[in-house]
Design an enzyme around this catalytic site. Structure first.
Site, short mmCIF file in Angstrom:
data_model
loop_
_atom_site.label_atom_id
_atom_site.label_comp_id
_atom_site.label_asym_id
_atom_site.label_seq_id
_atom_site.Cartn_x
_atom_site.Cartn_y
_atom_site.Cartn_z
CE LYS A 118 3.31 28.40 17.47
NZ LYS A 118 1.36 28.08 17.03
CG MET B 111 -2.61 35.48 21.61
SD MET B 111 -1.55 35.57 19.76
CE MET B 111 -2.48 35.53 18.71
CG ASP C 229 -2.11 24.75 19.98
OD1 ASP C 229 -0.49 24.51 19.42
OD2 ASP C 229 -2.85 25.05 19.00
N1 SAH Z 1 -7.82 29.52 18.28
C1 SAH Z 1 -7.62 29.92 19.54
C2 SAH Z 1 -6.13 31.37 20.04
C3 SAH Z 1 -5.82 30.99 20.09
S1 SAH Z 1 -4.67 32.59 19.66
C4 SAH Z 1 -9.05 29.72 19.79
O1 SAH Z 1 -9.83 29.98 18.82
O2 SAH Z 1 -9.48 30.46 21.03
C5 SAH Z 1 -4.15 32.12 22.08
C6 SAH Z 1 -5.00 33.72 22.90
O3 SAH Z 1 -6.61 32.89 23.29
C7 SAH Z 1 -4.86 33.85 24.20
O4 SAH Z 1 -3.23 34.25 23.99
C8 SAH Z 1 -5.38 33.66 24.61
O5 SAH Z 1 -6.23 35.21 24.52
C9 SAH Z 1 -7.08 33.14 24.62
N2 SAH Z 1 -7.27 32.00 24.69
C10 SAH Z 1 -7.34 30.51 24.67
N3 SAH Z 1 -7.88 29.82 25.34
C11 SAH Z 1 -8.17 30.45 26.78
C12 SAH Z 1 -8.11 30.53 27.31
N4 SAH Z 1 -8.50 29.24 28.05
N5 SAH Z 1 -9.03 31.32 28.64
C13 SAH Z 1 -8.11 32.96 28.65
N6 SAH Z 1 -7.90 32.73 27.36
C14 SAH Z 1 -7.81 31.99 26.36
#
Ligand code: SAH
Length: 312
Positions: A127, A234, A105
């Protein structure tokens, strides 16, 4: 023993012992077992060195060139955490060290991709917001096809596979195709990114619970007190509507908010404000995805929280 010229192991007093047994352990690796036997002046030191070596061997990315051929393919949906490699689980390391193919990813610990053995094929399906290079059904198909070709496939996902990560869909697609699939939980950004900014999402006296939503959700039905933490994933482009919605549905306009960009990475940046100020602040500072938005009284526990700044 000395008179008879016999080695003597004395477990109760190592100084009088004339022999020591090594601290031993067998580590199972994809290339077969490795036997460790450590001797050191102090047996306790030998044990701690043995334990440390065993841990390294169990989690190290080992060259895949000598892997035995597999009988059948498999898929592991692996939660990679929010970006810091240190937040990968041991199981994640183990599976990465045995994979033939890694489907990666955009988010998650991408630095590990550079350290995979050269024989491992990396398929990047990352993405970016508003731009989906590989649609979900194609990702599902890649997983199924690669496993059907006999490959071990790690689907390395950001955060936790089941938290707004479509892990359930990928699992079902594999199961429907009769592919063996394992799901490895990961550290979700919903909890870890606020933590990296010094925000505990629950805290006695400040917050009794939390809700995780996306910026595209209707927020009217959620608890509206400052003592209920709201975590929005998001949610960067929708921040103005989210904050307006929350105020309209009864949240105090002075409720503290933090937006944490690229959390758990060296580029982490925290922007704080209130429900009424945060959208403008975020725009002024050029806040970008990926970011986690946290709404609630717990935000005041962040070292970045400064009341005068937040209330201007
Ligand atoms: N499955 C993932 C979430 C996927 S949706 C989880 O459990 O973390 C993707 C969203 O996750 C991004 O738009 C953001 O809001 C958040 N995100 C993921 N990694 C991040 C990071 N290192 N810093 C800030 N936001 C993050």
């Amino acid at each position: 023993c000395s008179a008879r010229r016999l080695w003597c192991i004395n477990a109760t007093d190592r100084r009088t012992a004339t022999a020591h047994v090594p601290a031993r352990h067998r580590v199972q690796t994809p290339d077969g077992p490795i036997d460790l036997a450590v001797t050191a002046g102090d047996p306790r030191r030998a044990v701690s060195i043995r334990n440390r070596l065993a841990e390294v061997l169990a989690t190290e990315i080992v060259p895949a060139t000598t892997h035995r051929p597999r009988q059948s393919g498999w898929v592991a949906l692996v939660g990679g955490g929010p970006g810091d490699e240190g937040l990968l689980t041991q199981r994640a390391y183990h599976l990465l060290s045995t994979a033939d193919v890694v489907v990666a990813d955009r988010l998650g610990p991408r630095s590990i991709l550079d350290r995979l053995p050269q024989t491992v094929r990396v398929i990047d399906v990352g993405k970016t917001p508003g731009h989906h290079p590989v649609p979900q059904h194609e990702i599902n198909q890649i997983l199924v096809d690669e496993a059907a070709a006999g490959h071990g496939v790690v689907r390395l996902k950001g955060g936790d596979p089941y938290v707004l990560g479509r892990g359930g869909e990928e699992r079902l697609a594999c199961e429907r195709a009769g592919v063996e699939v394992e799901v490895v939980p990961g550290v979700t950004s919903a909890v870890a990114v606020p933590a990296a900014a010094g925000i505990p999402i629950t805290h006695r006296g400040l917050s009794r619970g939390f809700t995780v939503v996306t910026g595209h959700d209707q927020l009217g039905a959620l608890p509206s007190g400052d003592d209920h933490t709201l975590v929005v994933l998001m949610g960067v482009t929708t921040l103005p509507t989210t904050t307006a919605d929350l105020i309209m549905n009864g949240r105090d306009a002075r409720c503290p908010v933090a937006v944490i960009e690229r959390g758990c990475t060296p580029e982490q940046r925290v922007t704080v404000g209130t429900l009424s100020t945060i959208a403008d602040r975020a725009r002024d500072r050029g806040v970008e995805s990926p970011a986690v938005v946290v709404v609630g009284a717990v935000v005041t526990l962040s070292p970045d929280w400064t009341i005068p700044a937040a209330h201007t």
